[in-house]
Design a protein around this motif. Sequence first.
Motif, mmCIF file in Angstrom:
data_model
loop_
_atom_site.group_PDB
_atom_site.id
_atom_site.type_symbol
_atom_site.label_atom_id
_atom_site.label_comp_id
_atom_site.label_asym_id
_atom_site.label_seq_id
_atom_site.Cartn_x
_atom_site.Cartn_y
_atom_site.Cartn_z
ATOM 1 N N CYS A 1 0.829 -1.211 0.000
ATOM 2 C CA CYS A 1 0.000 0.000 0.000
ATOM 3 C C CYS A 1 0.864 1.263 0.000
ATOM 4 O O CYS A 1 0.442 2.306 -0.497
ATOM 5 N N GLU A 2 2.079 1.179 0.527
ATOM 6 C CA GLU A 2 2.948 2.352 0.532
ATOM 7 C C GLU A 2 3.396 2.709 -0.877
ATOM 8 O O GLU A 2 3.496 3.884 -1.227
ATOM 9 N N TRP A 3 3.654 1.692 -1.701
ATOM 10 C CA TRP A 3 4.022 1.965 -3.095
ATOM 11 C C TRP A 3 2.824 2.564 -3.830
ATOM 12 O O TRP A 3 2.972 3.460 -4.661
ATOM 13 N N GLN A 4 1.613 2.082 -3.520
ATOM 14 C CA GLN A 4 0.413 2.641 -4.134
ATOM 15 C C GLN A 4 0.215 4.088 -3.714
ATOM 16 O O GLN A 4 -0.205 4.926 -4.514
ATOM 17 N N LEU A 5 0.532 4.401 -2.458
ATOM 18 C CA LEU A 5 0.413 5.772 -1.973
ATOM 19 C C LEU A 5 1.400 6.684 -2.696
ATOM 20 O O LEU A 5 1.046 7.797 -3.108
ATOM 21 N N VAL A 6 2.630 6.229 -2.856
ATOM 22 C CA VAL A 6 3.638 7.023 -3.578
ATOM 23 C C VAL A 6 3.166 7.284 -5.005
ATOM 24 O O VAL A 6 3.239 8.412 -5.502
ATOM 25 N N SER A 7 2.655 6.252 -5.638
ATOM 26 C CA SER A 7 2.159 6.388 -7.008
ATOM 27 C C SER A 7 0.975 7.351 -7.065
ATOM 28 O O SER A 7 0.885 8.188 -7.982
ATOM 29 N N ALA A 8 0.072 7.252 -6.097
ATOM 30 C CA ALA A 8 -1.100 8.134 -6.078
ATOM 31 C C ALA A 8 -0.691 9.592 -5.880
ATOM 32 O O ALA A 8 -1.235 10.496 -6.529
ATOM 33 N N VAL A 9 0.270 9.830 -5.002
ATOM 34 C CA VAL A 9 0.736 11.200 -4.766
ATOM 35 C C VAL A 9 1.415 11.749 -6.021
ATOM 36 O O VAL A 9 1.201 12.908 -6.395
ATOM 37 N N GLN A 10 2.198 10.937 -6.693
ATOM 38 C CA GLN A 10 2.849 11.384 -7.936
ATOM 39 C C GLN A 10 1.811 11.710 -9.003
ATOM 40 O O GLN A 10 1.917 12.732 -9.693
ATOM 41 N N ALA A 11 0.792 10.865 -9.131
ATOM 42 C CA ALA A 11 -0.261 11.119 -10.115
ATOM 43 C C ALA A 11 -1.042 12.379 -9.749
ATOM 44 O O ALA A 11 -1.376 13.184 -10.617
ATOM 45 N N LEU A 12 -1.323 12.560 -8.467
ATOM 46 C CA LEU A 12 -2.033 13.746 -7.998
ATOM 47 C C LEU A 12 -1.245 15.004 -8.327
ATOM 48 O O LEU A 12 -1.798 15.991 -8.849
ATOM 49 N N GLU A 13 0.042 14.970 -8.072
ATOM 50 C CA GLU A 13 0.893 16.137 -8.350
ATOM 51 C C GLU A 13 0.996 16.408 -9.847
ATOM 52 O O GLU A 13 0.978 17.556 -10.288
ATOM 53 N N THR A 14 1.075 15.356 -10.640
ATOM 54 C CA THR A 14 1.155 15.520 -12.098
ATOM 55 C C THR A 14 -0.118 16.148 -12.644
ATOM 56 O O THR A 14 -0.071 17.036 -13.502
ATOM 57 N N GLN A 15 -1.265 15.705 -12.151
ATOM 58 C CA GLN A 15 -2.536 16.167 -12.686
ATOM 59 C C GLN A 15 -2.982 17.523 -12.134
ATOM 60 O O GLN A 15 -3.647 18.290 -12.831
ATOM 61 N N MET A 16 -2.605 17.835 -10.870
ATOM 62 C CA MET A 16 -3.111 19.047 -10.231
ATOM 63 C C MET A 16 -2.034 20.071 -9.913
ATOM 64 O O MET A 16 -2.365 21.198 -9.564
ATOM 65 N N GLY A 17 -0.790 19.668 -9.965
ATOM 66 C CA GLY A 17 0.283 20.567 -9.557
ATOM 67 C C GLY A 17 0.590 20.369 -8.081
ATOM 68 O O GLY A 17 -0.225 19.838 -7.324
ATOM 69 N N SER A 18 1.759 20.806 -7.685
ATOM 70 C CA SER A 18 2.236 20.549 -6.323
ATOM 71 C C SER A 18 1.378 21.205 -5.250
ATOM 72 O O SER A 18 1.068 20.589 -4.227
ATOM 73 N N VAL A 19 0.985 22.456 -5.470
ATOM 74 C CA VAL A 19 0.243 23.178 -4.437
ATOM 75 C C VAL A 19 -1.130 22.559 -4.219
ATOM 76 O O VAL A 19 -1.530 22.297 -3.078
ATOM 77 N N GLU A 20 -1.872 22.305 -5.290
ATOM 78 C CA GLU A 20 -3.206 21.721 -5.130
ATOM 79 C C GLU A 20 -3.124 20.286 -4.605
ATOM 80 O O GLU A 20 -3.964 19.857 -3.813
ATOM 81 N N ALA A 21 -2.093 19.537 -5.022
ATOM 82 C CA ALA A 21 -1.903 18.184 -4.497
ATOM 83 C C ALA A 21 -1.679 18.242 -2.984
ATOM 84 O O ALA A 21 -2.260 17.457 -2.230
ATOM 85 N N TYR A 22 -0.864 19.196 -2.538
ATOM 86 C CA TYR A 22 -0.620 19.372 -1.104
ATOM 87 C C TYR A 22 -1.922 19.705 -0.379
ATOM 88 O O TYR A 22 -2.210 19.145 0.682
ATOM 89 N N ASN A 23 -2.712 20.605 -0.951
ATOM 90 C CA ASN A 23 -3.989 20.982 -0.324
ATOM 91 C C ASN A 23 -4.908 19.766 -0.190
ATOM 92 O O ASN A 23 -5.560 19.579 0.837
#
Length: 85
Positions: free
Chosen positions: A25-47
């Motif tokens: 699940c940790e690898w899935q979380l890393v992948s999800a965060v990377q996808a979130l940042e790619t699609q929304m940008g770093s600031v919105e992903a952080y929010n």
Amino acid sequence: MSDIRQLPAPLETSRPAPKRIVRPCEWQLVSAVQALETQMGSVEAYNRLCDAARNLKQKIDAGQGHAQHAMWATDPKWIYPAGGE
């Protein structure tokens, strides 16, 4: 009988600390965060991550949190086996 002496003993351990356990699940979380940042940008992903963390904290504080699945529970006897390496 009154001549008591402390035996010399090493002050540090001879075994290295165990490596951190990484679950799937940790690898899935890393992948999800990377996808979130790619699609929304770093600031919105952080929010979004902060919103998710706040929601999870509210769930825990309300007493609705739950323990991890037994299959993924860490057994200290497995990490630190008796009798050495």
